[in-house]
Motif scaffolding. Structure first.
Motif, short mmCIF file in Angstrom:
data_model
loop_
_atom_site.label_atom_id
_atom_site.label_comp_id
_atom_site.label_asym_id
_atom_site.label_seq_id
_atom_site.Cartn_x
_atom_site.Cartn_y
_atom_site.Cartn_z
N ASP A 3 -36.22 54.90 -94.74
CA ASP A 3 -35.51 54.07 -93.76
C ASP A 3 -34.74 52.95 -94.45
N ARG A 4 -34.91 52.84 -95.77
CA ARG A 4 -34.17 51.84 -96.54
C ARG A 4 -33.10 52.53 -97.35
N ASN A 14 -41.18 57.78 -100.22
CA ASN A 14 -41.35 56.89 -99.07
C ASN A 14 -40.16 55.95 -98.89
N LYS A 15 -40.16 55.26 -97.77
CA LYS A 15 -39.17 54.22 -97.44
C LYS A 15 -37.76 54.78 -97.31
N ASP A 18 -47.17 48.68 -104.07
CA ASP A 18 -46.10 48.39 -103.10
C ASP A 18 -45.25 49.59 -102.70
N ALA A 19 -45.54 50.76 -103.24
CA ALA A 19 -44.74 51.93 -102.87
C ALA A 19 -45.12 52.42 -101.47
N GLY A 20 -46.36 52.06 -101.00
CA GLY A 20 -46.74 52.43 -99.64
C GLY A 20 -48.02 53.23 -99.54
N LYS A 21 -48.85 53.15 -100.56
CA LYS A 21 -50.10 53.91 -100.56
C LYS A 21 -51.01 53.52 -99.39
N THR A 22 -51.20 52.22 -99.20
CA THR A 22 -52.08 51.75 -98.12
C THR A 22 -51.54 52.18 -96.76
N THR A 23 -50.24 52.04 -96.59
CA THR A 23 -49.62 52.41 -95.31
C THR A 23 -49.80 53.90 -95.04
N SER A 83 -41.00 58.13 -94.14
CA SER A 83 -41.23 56.70 -94.09
C SER A 83 -42.64 56.47 -93.54
N ALA A 84 -43.54 56.03 -94.40
CA ALA A 84 -44.93 55.87 -93.99
C ALA A 84 -45.03 54.80 -92.90
N LEU A 85 -44.29 53.72 -93.09
CA LEU A 85 -44.36 52.60 -92.14
C LEU A 85 -43.96 53.05 -90.74
N LYS A 88 -55.75 47.41 -93.42
CA LYS A 88 -55.52 46.14 -94.11
C LYS A 88 -56.46 45.06 -93.60
N SER A 120 -50.09 55.49 -106.42
CA SER A 120 -48.71 55.01 -106.46
C SER A 120 -48.63 53.76 -107.31
P1 G4P Z 1 -49.33 49.85 -101.65
O1 G4P Z 1 -50.62 50.13 -100.96
O2 G4P Z 1 -48.78 51.03 -102.36
O3 G4P Z 1 -49.34 48.64 -102.51
O4 G4P Z 1 -48.23 49.55 -100.54
P2 G4P Z 1 -48.38 49.14 -99.02
O5 G4P Z 1 -48.74 50.30 -98.19
O6 G4P Z 1 -49.20 47.91 -98.91
O7 G4P Z 1 -46.87 48.83 -98.71
C1 G4P Z 1 -46.12 47.85 -99.41
C2 G4P Z 1 -45.05 47.27 -98.52
O8 G4P Z 1 -44.10 48.29 -98.19
C3 G4P Z 1 -45.61 46.76 -97.19
O9 G4P Z 1 -44.82 45.62 -96.81
C4 G4P Z 1 -45.32 47.91 -96.24
O10 G4P Z 1 -45.22 47.49 -94.91
C5 G4P Z 1 -43.99 48.41 -96.77
N1 G4P Z 1 -43.73 49.82 -96.43
C6 G4P Z 1 -44.58 50.88 -96.50
N2 G4P Z 1 -43.97 52.00 -96.09
C7 G4P Z 1 -42.71 51.68 -95.76
C8 G4P Z 1 -41.60 52.42 -95.25
O11 G4P Z 1 -41.64 53.61 -95.01
N3 G4P Z 1 -40.44 51.72 -95.03
C9 G4P Z 1 -40.35 50.38 -95.28
N4 G4P Z 1 -39.19 49.81 -95.01
N5 G4P Z 1 -41.38 49.65 -95.73
C10 G4P Z 1 -42.55 50.28 -95.98
P3 G4P Z 1 -45.33 44.16 -96.99
O12 G4P Z 1 -44.30 43.29 -96.41
O13 G4P Z 1 -45.72 43.94 -98.41
O14 G4P Z 1 -46.66 44.13 -96.18
P4 G4P Z 1 -46.85 44.04 -94.61
O15 G4P Z 1 -46.85 42.60 -94.34
O16 G4P Z 1 -45.73 44.78 -93.98
O17 G4P Z 1 -48.16 44.69 -94.38
#
Ligand code: G4P
Length: 529
Positions: free
Chosen positions: A146-147, A143-144, A18-23, A257-259, A42, A15
């Motif tokens: 929920d936004r 992803n995301k 910040d798109a959410g790969k780690t999550t 939404s991965a988160l 993390k 990705s």
């Molecule tokens: P990456 O590996 O692709 O760089 O992305 P990563 O998973 O670190 O996610 C980047 C940011 O996006 C993180 O927030 C993460 O919590 C958020 N995120 C991932 N999936 C979703 C989702 O489905 N919905 C929303 N709203 N946010 C999501 P961060 O503030 O940078 O880090 P953290 O403090 O939350 O860990």
């Protein structure tokens, strides 16, 4: 053996940062039972940086520099096949994109994560180019949800246009942002309702799309909208066909939404079912089938100093065919040497353990105490086989590298050689003045090189500016024109590490003029053509 191959799924999640790969990776591990709580991946990252020295850089900047492998067994509910999932992690930072490109040569498929609000970003586009070159099957996870994001149909259009691949949604979102209610799973024809919960899996409801139950669950208005959307989806996109996905013509798309762990298990379940098991691998001599009895494999990645107490490297070997066994004599084809590996390892996030055997699709870590392996090396049971070289791409940034400690010239030379073998950056030697030029994808790589030369090789380097735009590998059927070109451009000609001719263009204009003036010469932006 066929059973072992059949159940393996070796892939990478890629990705834009910040798109959410780690999550997403972390949620997969959660389903695989490899970690118990969200957030573990993390915190692992932080621990790793705290124990290994040169990764100080990584800690300071909060990025993941090197690729690791995560593996787990997974049986989807109601199925009686246990899949072996191998996730090849890739660095999140774009300065290390080259590393990700190489990892893509070791996977059988890819999941691309796209931020639903941002759509396709630069890094995703670049990575997709590599997938297209290699015809790697791709699944897209938007992803995301929920936004507040974009209209799903617009997004799909953008995915098709920007990633240059046909798409086929296999799930469909019901609203998004604050009004996000859930996803209709087109693949399984189930409705998944959204209950924001970061630690637990959401419950599924089986609802017929035409039932009143649907209206009850999501409200009449949204139910009606969903029915209309799905009708449109069926009208616009051809029915999903696994074969078109496996031949890399069509990319299935999932929303979620991965988160919030939403839509993730649906993605994983569909993924293990449709993603290809290990595919044949091309070598110079022939195509190698995973089912072949004899072991073959290649090195796609070398990581330094995994264990800070020993200054050794780990070479990551992808098993292409046959069964890899500990302590067996294997041929290191480039060196023409027979070797035994007494402590091959497998990985789980940052943990590793010794293994006795591995199957096609698996990644084996081979300890390298210094200069044994180079990226692209082939290992066999004796056959003279060369797996196709991994392409180098024209770097984005160039600098002269100079020795800053005359007493340590040898160390510097050795350090540069080994770091280039690891694939940290690319080296070009200018044929005119014999100066060494290092080409990278990002500024950070220069810092890594300088740091590692000092800490691992006790050598000091200094960077000096060189104004260059691109490095192009050149070829032509017209020998005379090629010679003529090299003569005319002698100040800008260099050799890469394999001794191939490279033209260093200092501006886009110069390159364009060269292309115009020398019609019979091809200028390539990757080393594989
Ligand atoms: P990456 O590996 O692709 O760089 O992305 P990563 O998973 O670190 O996610 C980047 C940011 O996006 C993180 O927030 C993460 O919590 C958020 N995120 C991932 N999936 C979703 C989702 O489905 N919905 C929303 N709203 N946010 C999501 P961060 O503030 O940078 O880090 P953290 O403090 O939350 O860990």
């Amino acid at each position: 053996m066929n059973q072992e191959i059949e159940r393996r799924r070796t892939f990478a999640i890629i990705s834009h940062p910040d798109a959410g790969k780690t999550t997403l990776t972390e949620k997969f591990l959660l389903f695989g039972g490899q970690i118990q709580v969200a957030g573990a991946v993390k915190s692992n990252k932080i621990k790793k940086t705290a124990t290994s020295d040169w990764m100080e850089i990584e800690k300071q900047r909060g990025i993941s520099v090197s690729t690791s492998v995560m593996e787990f067994d997974y049986t989807p509910d109601g199925k009686n096949i246990e899949y072996k999932v191998n996730i090849l992690d890739t660095p999140g930072h774009q300065d290390f994109a080259e590393d990700t490109f190489r990892t893509l040569t070791a996977v059988d498929s890819v999941i691309i994560v796209v931020d639903g609000a941002k759509g396709v970003e630069t890094q995703t586009r670049k990575l997709m180019t590599v997938c297209r070159m290699r015809k790697t099957p791709v699944i897209i996870f938007v992803n995301k949800m929920d936004r507040e994001g974009r209209d799903p149909f617009d997004l799909l259009d953008e995915l098709e246009k920007e990633l240059e691949i046909k798409v086929r949604p296999l799930s469909w979102p019901i609203n998004q942002g604050a009004k996000f209610k859930g996803v209709y799973n087109i693949y399984e024809q189930k409705l998944d309702l959204f209950t924001p919960d970061k630690q637990r899996v959401t419950e599924k409801v089986e609802v017929e799309i035409d039932s009143e139950e649907l209206d009850k669950r999501v409200g009449e208005q949204d139910a009606e909208k969903l029915r209309e959307d799905l009708e449109l989806v069926d009208g616009v996109y051809p029915e999903f066909d696994v074969e078109t996905y496996r031949s890399a013509e069509v990319a299935p798309v999932f929303f979620g939404s991965a988160l919030n762990n939403f839509g993730v298990q649906e993605l994983l379940n569909c993924f293990v079912e449709i993603a290809p098991s290990p595919r044949p691998t091309k070598a110079e001599e022939r195509e190698v089938q995973p089912e072949e009895q004899k072991f073959t494999g290649f090195i796609f990645k070398i990581t330094a100093n995994i264990d800070p107490n020993h200054r050794s490297c780990i070479a990551f070997c992808k098993v292409c065919s046959g069964k890899f066994q500990r302590n067996q004599p294997y041929l290191h084809v480039r060196q023409g040497k027979t070797m035994r590996f007494t402590s091959p390892t497998q990985f789980m996030a940052q943990r590793k353990s010794t293994i006795d055997e591995a199957w096609p699709g698996d990644i084996v870590g081979l300890p390298d105490t210094g200069g044994i392996f180079k990226i692209g090396d082939t290992i066999t049971e004796g056959e003279q086989l060369h797996f196709r070289g991994l392409p180098s791409f024209s770097p984005e940034l160039f600098k002269y590298i100079e020795n800053d400690d005359p007493m340590k010239a040898k160390q510097l030379q050795k350090g540069i050689d080994q770091l280039m073998d690891e694939g940290v950056a690319q080296l070009f030697v200018n044929q005119f003045n014999n100066r060494k030029i290092i080409g990278t994808v990002g500024q950070l790589q220069f810092e890594v090189i300088q740091y590692r030369l000092e800490n691992e090789y006790n050598a000091k380097c200094r960077w000096e500016p060189v104004h260059l735009y691109k490095a192009c590998w050149i070829s032509s059927d017209d020998e005379k024109e090629l010679e003529n070109f090299k003569k005319r451009k002698y100040q800008y000609m260099a050799k890469d590490k394999e001794g191939r001719d490279v033209f260093l263009a200092d501006s886009g204009y110069v390159l364009q003029m060269a292309q115009q003036d020398f019609e019979h010469i091809q200028f390539h932006f990757t080393s594989e053509f």
